[in-house]
Write an enzyme that holds these catalytic residues in place. Structure first.
Site, mmCIF file in Angstrom:
data_model
loop_
_atom_site.group_PDB
_atom_site.id
_atom_site.type_symbol
_atom_site.label_atom_id
_atom_site.label_comp_id
_atom_site.label_asym_id
_atom_site.label_seq_id
_atom_site.Cartn_x
_atom_site.Cartn_y
_atom_site.Cartn_z
ATOM 1 N N HIS A 162 0.879 -1.106 -0.047
ATOM 2 C CA HIS A 162 -0.145 0.009 0.054
ATOM 3 C C HIS A 162 0.923 1.156 0.116
ATOM 4 C CE1 HIS A 162 -3.485 -2.589 1.702
ATOM 5 N NE2 HIS A 162 -3.394 -2.379 0.490
ATOM 6 N N GLU A 165 1.767 3.313 3.169
ATOM 7 C CA GLU A 165 2.425 2.603 3.966
ATOM 8 C C GLU A 165 3.918 2.587 3.747
ATOM 9 O OE1 GLU A 165 0.099 -1.024 4.780
ATOM 10 O OE2 GLU A 165 -1.655 0.025 4.993
ATOM 11 N N HIS A 306 2.598 -4.317 6.779
ATOM 12 C CA HIS A 306 1.673 -3.132 6.453
ATOM 13 C C HIS A 306 1.835 -2.516 7.832
ATOM 14 C CE1 HIS A 306 -0.663 -4.822 3.021
ATOM 15 N NE2 HIS A 306 0.031 -5.894 3.572
ATOM 16 N N GLU A 365 0.624 -5.746 10.955
ATOM 17 C CA GLU A 365 0.035 -4.253 11.187
ATOM 18 C C GLU A 365 0.919 -3.354 12.041
ATOM 19 O OE1 GLU A 365 -1.847 -3.123 8.909
ATOM 20 O OE2 GLU A 365 -3.191 -4.665 8.239
#
Length: 395
Positions: A162, A165, A306, A365
């Protein structure tokens, strides 16, 4: 660092002379037969660079070597055209300098151009790594993979699926940099000899899956793409929260793991800065490259970096093997992140890998807040990620 072989030199001697593991020297010179070295051949010694030194009054090779904690023969090796009585005040000789500090810092974001420069520096100083192009982005930027190690266990990690990110690229490359420094300096990583990990593991790294998107977030659009991306961005020229690739497709919703359910659940039905999975799975070259990479290698498990949430996901539809839970518990222990088995999400890279190969896959994450996370979080994020990085290599 390139040196020229002299009569009688051996790679074992160089290993002792420069305090380097022999297999790192061998792997840095794949076209050299270590048992049949030829005088005048050039070889690469990892972890060192040549730096110039200017001769001053009273200098000799022994004095220089003592001041720099070197052996005289390292200087003789690098300066084969010099004799002791030929040193002249003001002239330069070369001195070997061991790399002890990382190339990468957390002072600024890492766009695609910066990443390529960093990878080239890694390859120059640590030639035992391999750098492969696994595909290209929509705009033709090569998607590069770094491989480190010769072990039977194969682990893959990636970052910047992404665009917003992008901090994940800096985190993953910082971990790689520390690993390379540990290998050439004989250092421990969390009490483990780095060379042991190198011998046990073949590590695959794709540090920037979405180079076009990262560059858009960090640098804005190319002039010839401005109208195209502004239309996708609903007329706004603020791209800081852009998540997709340059086509407005979320690359981590592109994989054939219940893609149709993902498509149905997403509100976005056309190209958008985030959350649009495309009109079919695997329409985007970046996603295709990542599928081909997994199919062409037999990875034991994969980890996708991520942001954000300080948690990680490790299951998918019951396809995950029993060992996934053990890995998840260890990652939770070393990072402090919360392990979550199932989330209502489909079509991600981790989802597809688990479904396709029935092997462990993880989505990390990192950090907490609103993407893009600020660089002020980098030290804490790196600390948590390092625990998982080393636990993965040592599993």
């Amino acid at each position: 660092m390139e040196v020229i072989i002299r009569p009688g030199d051996t790679l074992s001697y160089f290993s002792s002379l420069f305090r380097l593991p022999l297999n790192l020297i061998v792997d840095s010179n794949p076209n050299i037969n270590p048992d049949k070295l030829n005088a005048a051949d050039k070889i690469q010694l990892p972890g060192y660079v040549k730096v110039p030194y200017t001769i001053i009054e009273g200098d000799n090779l022994w004095k220089i070597a003592d001041a720099k904690n070197l052996t005289v023969d390292t200087l003789l090796l690098l300066n084969q055209n010099k004799e002791e009585d030929q040193l002249k005040v003001g002239e330069n000789i070369f001195v070997p300098e061991k790399m002890v500090t990382p190339f990468i810092t957390s002072k600024s974001p890492c766009d695609y151009k910066s990443l390529v420069k960093l990878i080239n520096n890694f390859k120059r100083v640590y030639p035992f790594i391999a750098v492969n192009t696994i595909g290209s982005s929509v705009l033709g930027n090569p998607i590069q993979e770094i491989k480190i190690g010769k072990g039977a266990k194969k682990i893959h990690m990636n970052a910047s699926f992404h665009a917003n990110e992008w901090i994940t690229t800096i985190v993953l490359m910082s971990l790689v940099n520390k690993y390379l420094l540990s290998l050439t300096n004989g250092a421990l990583m969390n009490g483990i000899q780095a060379i042991h990990l190198y011998n046990e593991v073949e590590l695959s790294i794709v540090p920037m899956v979405n180079p076009d998107g990262v560059d858009l977030v960090l640098n804005g659009p190319r002039s010839n793409l401005r109208d195209h991306v502004m239309e996708i961005n609903e007329g706004s020229d603020d791209f800081i929260h852009w998540k997709a690739n340059i086509n407005g497709i979320d690359l981590n919703n592109q994989f054939p793991a219940n893609w149709d359910i993902c498509k149905e659940n997403k509100q976005k039905k056309a190209p958008a800065p985030r959350d649009f999975p495309g009109d079919a799975p695997l329409t985007e070259p970046e996603a295709i490259a990542m599928v081909d990479l997994a199919k062409n290698n037999s990875f034991d498990f994969v980890i996708a970096f991520h942001t954000q949430g300080e948690e990680f996901y490790w299951g998918y539809e019951g396809f995950e093997p029993s060992e996934s839970e053990n890995l998840a518990k260890e990652f939770e222990r070393v990072s402090g992140y919360h392990a979550i088995r199932y989330v209502n999400s489909h079509a991600g890279y981790k989802d597809w890998f688990i479904q396709e190969f029935k092997r462990p896959g993880f989505t990390l994450e990192l950090g907490k807040g609103i993407n893009p996370l600020p660089l002020s979080q980098f030290p804490q994020i790196l600390k948590c990620a390092e625990g998982i990085f080393i636990a993965a290599l040592n599993y």
